[in-house]
Scaffold this motif. Structure first.
Motif, PDB file in Angstrom:
ATOM      1  N   ARG A 190       0.841  -1.196   0.000  1.00  0.00           N
ATOM      2  CA  ARG A 190       0.000   0.000   0.000  1.00  0.00           C
ATOM      3  C   ARG A 190       0.883   1.257   0.000  1.00  0.00           C
ATOM      4  O   ARG A 190       1.873   1.327   0.727  1.00  0.00           O
ATOM      5  N   PRO A 191       0.561   2.252  -0.840  1.00  0.00           N
ATOM      6  CA  PRO A 191       1.345   3.492  -0.832  1.00  0.00           C
ATOM      7  C   PRO A 191       1.313   4.163   0.538  1.00  0.00           C
ATOM      8  O   PRO A 191       0.411   3.939   1.349  1.00  0.00           O
ATOM      9  N   ALA A 192       2.315   4.994   0.791  1.00  0.00           N
ATOM     10  CA  ALA A 192       2.364   5.754   2.035  1.00  0.00           C
ATOM     11  C   ALA A 192       1.249   6.804   2.051  1.00  0.00           C
ATOM     12  O   ALA A 192       0.540   7.008   1.057  1.00  0.00           O
ATOM     13  N   ALA A 193       1.119   7.471   3.166  1.00  0.00           N
ATOM     14  CA  ALA A 193       0.046   8.452   3.312  1.00  0.00           C
ATOM     15  C   ALA A 193       0.150   9.580   2.291  1.00  0.00           C
ATOM     16  O   ALA A 193      -0.859  10.158   1.875  1.00  0.00           O
ATOM     17  N   ASP A 194       1.387   9.894   1.855  1.00  0.00           N
ATOM     18  CA  ASP A 194       1.560  10.956   0.867  1.00  0.00           C
ATOM     19  C   ASP A 194       1.429  10.446  -0.561  1.00  0.00           C
ATOM     20  O   ASP A 194       1.672  11.181  -1.521  1.00  0.00           O
ATOM     21  N   GLY A 195       1.057   9.174  -0.727  1.00  0.00           N
ATOM     22  CA  GLY A 195       0.870   8.603  -2.059  1.00  0.00           C
ATOM     23  C   GLY A 195       2.117   7.999  -2.664  1.00  0.00           C
ATOM     24  O   GLY A 195       2.065   7.411  -3.742  1.00  0.00           O
ATOM     25  N   SER A 196       3.259   8.136  -1.985  1.00  0.00           N
ATOM     26  CA  SER A 196       4.503   7.601  -2.540  1.00  0.00           C
ATOM     27  C   SER A 196       4.545   6.089  -2.410  1.00  0.00           C
ATOM     28  O   SER A 196       3.990   5.506  -1.475  1.00  0.00           O
ATOM     29  N   LEU A 197       5.208   5.445  -3.351  1.00  0.00           N
ATOM     30  CA  LEU A 197       5.320   3.995  -3.378  1.00  0.00           C
ATOM     31  C   LEU A 197       6.598   3.540  -2.690  1.00  0.00           C
ATOM     32  O   LEU A 197       7.619   4.237  -2.715  1.00  0.00           O
TER      33      LEU A 197
END
Length: 700
Positions: A190-197
């Protein structure tokens, strides 16, 4: 998996491994006899030859060292090939250590929530921007995956203090598949909270189903979390003992908790997925203790077992199994991101890797999951049941909002060769993933792929080249000699030969025509072929890739119809007002130079031109620009060039001696098998920081 997590499945896996070990005893004894007789690598001639070719083509052995070694004394062909492989065992280049550190960054500790407590469980490693590989007995189903989480950087830092671990959760609803026989599980992160992979932060390992990664008695290296401890690496006294049809047996120190660890060769290519030790057994298949007595489950501890080997599933076997699965399009798209040698690309193409076998910034960075995109204030991505949908193949460029980066400056990526048939949206995310990797390393904020303009001429250049010029899909695997001869014949004025020979001379080839390296993995002969052979031996780009790159550059420069078609398409798909931060790569640097010199709308300027992996330092290129020569266009304010000394296309660099003073010029070291890769270039913090400075001026 830790001893407390031992299950019926793991016991069955252990029994099956022991049976495979017993059944292979006759062949193993023959291998041991050959070793005792002084054979260094008791493997088939075909596999040894494939190994040498891969080492030479991928920079695993410096060509000069190979030549010096084999010329030291008279040897027959088998001895010569074994001597080349032996160089990798006796002495490693300096890059062995940083590449190993980069590989280690992709490895995570898997912990599980049980009885309200988080407990270390096993090991896993990233194999794409989204996907993590571990064992089936670690994650037997999606429900188990939902109770697990990952810890990257769970390790001791360079200062010998615990590093700050970074936590990611698994996303089995996006992707999950597993196989009990090969004991693997592949799951989305799952991506991090900031959308980063996770793959953007830590890199990932591109897997290969090709031969030549390892021969018997070569060293292997295992990175994992034994007994749930901080990350450790097994380096010494390790070797491949025996290759079975679907598994490898190897000698190395591992402990419980290493389940799901990557097994690497010395070039940090993943060769196997470790799943357990192989216990010594009696004729009835009963496990033996180190003292020779029968091991008693529930009474004797695991550390009393007499382990005779370790076993891992061959990566090629896992990839072949994945290729047979019937998956929905969005999940098949995620598999296709696992690298060009995985055999899983949606276009079905399989060929020499242009990008690492070693962990790198992601070649593709898909959009965040819908709920996370919404949380970040972005438009939700349509999805079903939490799954990510594969992007549509539009085959036209993609645009950015007019207000991106404050609306004053526009970030434009201009791609290079061999992009036909690819999805521009996927390419844009790949470039952005590389840049974000560099920005993260530089301590700078990342950017949204949607804010980048990506003009796309990949299909157009193939259309205008025509059937006789374009390489058909079936020719991708053709020998470099055949491709070279074809491309030279198409270049009636000899300009293709000029390109190749100038590059070879710039790479140090003696001008009397003697190719001192005598590339051991190649049959290239003659003047032009000798030049190509020299380039392949002196750089980290394979001969076929070099031949086709220069073919595309030559076709663009010599055929005005090709040139106009490409420039027209690019012009249509870039912004026509404001200022440009133009990032170009490979053939795109040549197209970009023509664009800024001749095709920009009136009043527009290029605040920053970035060239990476560029042939603009070669006279055979810059003398055929419009206008010819090396005068910087007046529309370009600042110019940053990045080049890798082992990139055959950038062989004319540095550019300053040719073009005059640049704003910045960076010599960077890309991975040997990704020397010409744009994601590698953009992942360097000094390159990413230069781009950020000009974007920040627009928004600040």
């Amino acid at each position: 998996m830790l001893p407390s997590d031992s299950s019926r499945e793991e016991q069955e896996q252990q029994a099956a491994a022991a049976q495979r070990y017993r059944e292979a005893s006759a062949e193993r004894k023959e291998i041991e006899a050959q070793l005792a007789a002084g054979v260094r690598y008791p493997d088939s001639p075909e596999r040894i030859a494939a190994r040498v070719n891969r080492l030479l083509e991928r920079g695993g052995v410096p060509p000069a060292a190979a030549v010096e070694s084999v010329h030291a004394e008279a040897m027959d062909v088998p001895e010569t090939l074994e001597r080349v492989i032996g160089l990798t065992k006796d002495l490693q280049p300096w890059s062995f250590l940083p590449r190993g550190a980069r590989a280690a960054a992709t490895v995570a500790r898997i912990s599980i929530l049980r009885d309200g407590l988080e407990r270390p469980h096993a090991t896993g490693f990233l194999v794409s921007p989204w996907l993590l590989l571990t064992n089936h007995h670690v994650l037997p189903d999606a429900d188990t995956a939902r109770r697990c989480f990952l810890e990257f950087n769970a390790q001791v830092s360079i200062d010998n203090t615990p590093d700050a671990a970074i936590r990611f959760e698994l996303a089995p609803d996006t992707f999950f598949t597993a196989d009990e026989h090969l004991d693997y599980a592949l799951v989305a992160v799952r991506p991090a909270a900031d959308g980063s992979l996770a793959g953007a932060k830590f890199g990932w390992n591109q897997l290969s189903n090709q031969q030549g990664k390892l021969v018997q008695n070569e060293p292997v290296n295992v990175i994992g979390h034994p007994m749930g401890r901080l990350k450790e690496i097994a380096l010494r006294d390790n070797a491949l003992v025996q290759r079975l049809d679907e598994f490898l047996h190897y000698r190395t120190d591992t402990e419980p908790g290493n389940s799901g660890s990557p097994v690497f060769n010395d070039q940090w290519e993943v060769v196997a997925l470790h799943h357990q030790g192989v216990p010594n057994t009696d004729a009835q298949g009963r496990i033996l203790r180190k003292d020779g007595q029968i091991w008693r489950r529930g009474i004797d501890s695991d550390d009393t077992i007499d382990y005779v080997s370790n076993e891992g599933a061959r990566i090629s076997s896992i990839l072949k199994h994945l290729a047979t699965l019937a998956l929905p399009p969005e999940q098949r798209a995620l598999l296709s991101e696992m690298g060009p040698e995985s055999g899983l690309r949606e276009d079905g193409a399989v060929g020499p890797m242009a990008t690492p076998v070693t962990p790198v910034a992601p070649a593709v960075a898909p959009a965040p999951l819908p709920q996370e995109a919404a949380a970040a204030g972005a438009a939700p991505v349509p999805a079903a049941a939490g799954a990510v949908r594969a992007p549509a193949r539009t085959h036209v460029g993609v645009r950015a909002p007019k207000d991106a980066f404050g609306g004053e400056r526009h970030l434009v990526f201009l791609h290079g060769r061999s992009q036909q048939g690819k999805d521009p949206e996927v390419l844009r995310r790949g470039w952005t993933g590389g840049l974000n990797h560099g920005l993260t390393r530089a301590g700078l904020p990342t950017i949204d792929p949607a804010d980048v303009w990506f003009p796309y001429y990949g299909d157009r250049i193939v259309e205008v080249l025509g059937q006789h010029e374009a390489i058909p899909g079936s020719a991708v695997d053709a020998p470099a000699v055949a491709a070279l001869e074809t491309f030279a014949a198409q270049s009636e004025e000899g300009t293709y030969e000029q390109l190749v020979m100038e590059a070879a001379v710039l790479a140090g080839m003696p001008q009397d025509g003697q190719t001192a390296t005598e590339n051991l993995g190649s049959a290239l002969v003659g003047s032009l072929q000798g030049g190509l052979s020299w380039l392949a031996a002196k750089t980290d780009v394979d001969a076929l890739a070099i031949a086709t790159i220069f073919r595309d550059v030559d076709a663009y420069l010599r055929d005005q119809a090709v040139r106009n078609a490409v420039l027209d398409r690019v012009f249509e798909e870039i912004p026509h007002d404001g200022e440009l931060v133009l990032v170009t790569h490979s053939l795109g640097t040549v197209v970009g130079m023509d664009l800024v010199a001749n095709r920009l709308p009136p009043g527009m300027k290029v605040t920053l031109l970035v060239t990476a992996g560029s042939p603009l330092g070669m006279n055979a290129v810059n003398s055929r620009l419009i206008p010819p020569g090396t005068k910087r266009p007046g529309t370009v304010t600042d110019w940053v060039n990045a080049w890798c000394p082992t990139d055959a296309v950038a062989i004319g660099c540095p550019l300053e001696p040719v073009w005059g003073k640049l704003t910045e010029e960076h010599a960077v070291m890309n991975a040997s098998d990704r020397a010409h890769d744009i994601e590698e270039y953009l992942a360097h913090p000094e390159v990413a920081a230069a781009i950020d400075r000009f974007l920040a001026r627009a928004t600040g």
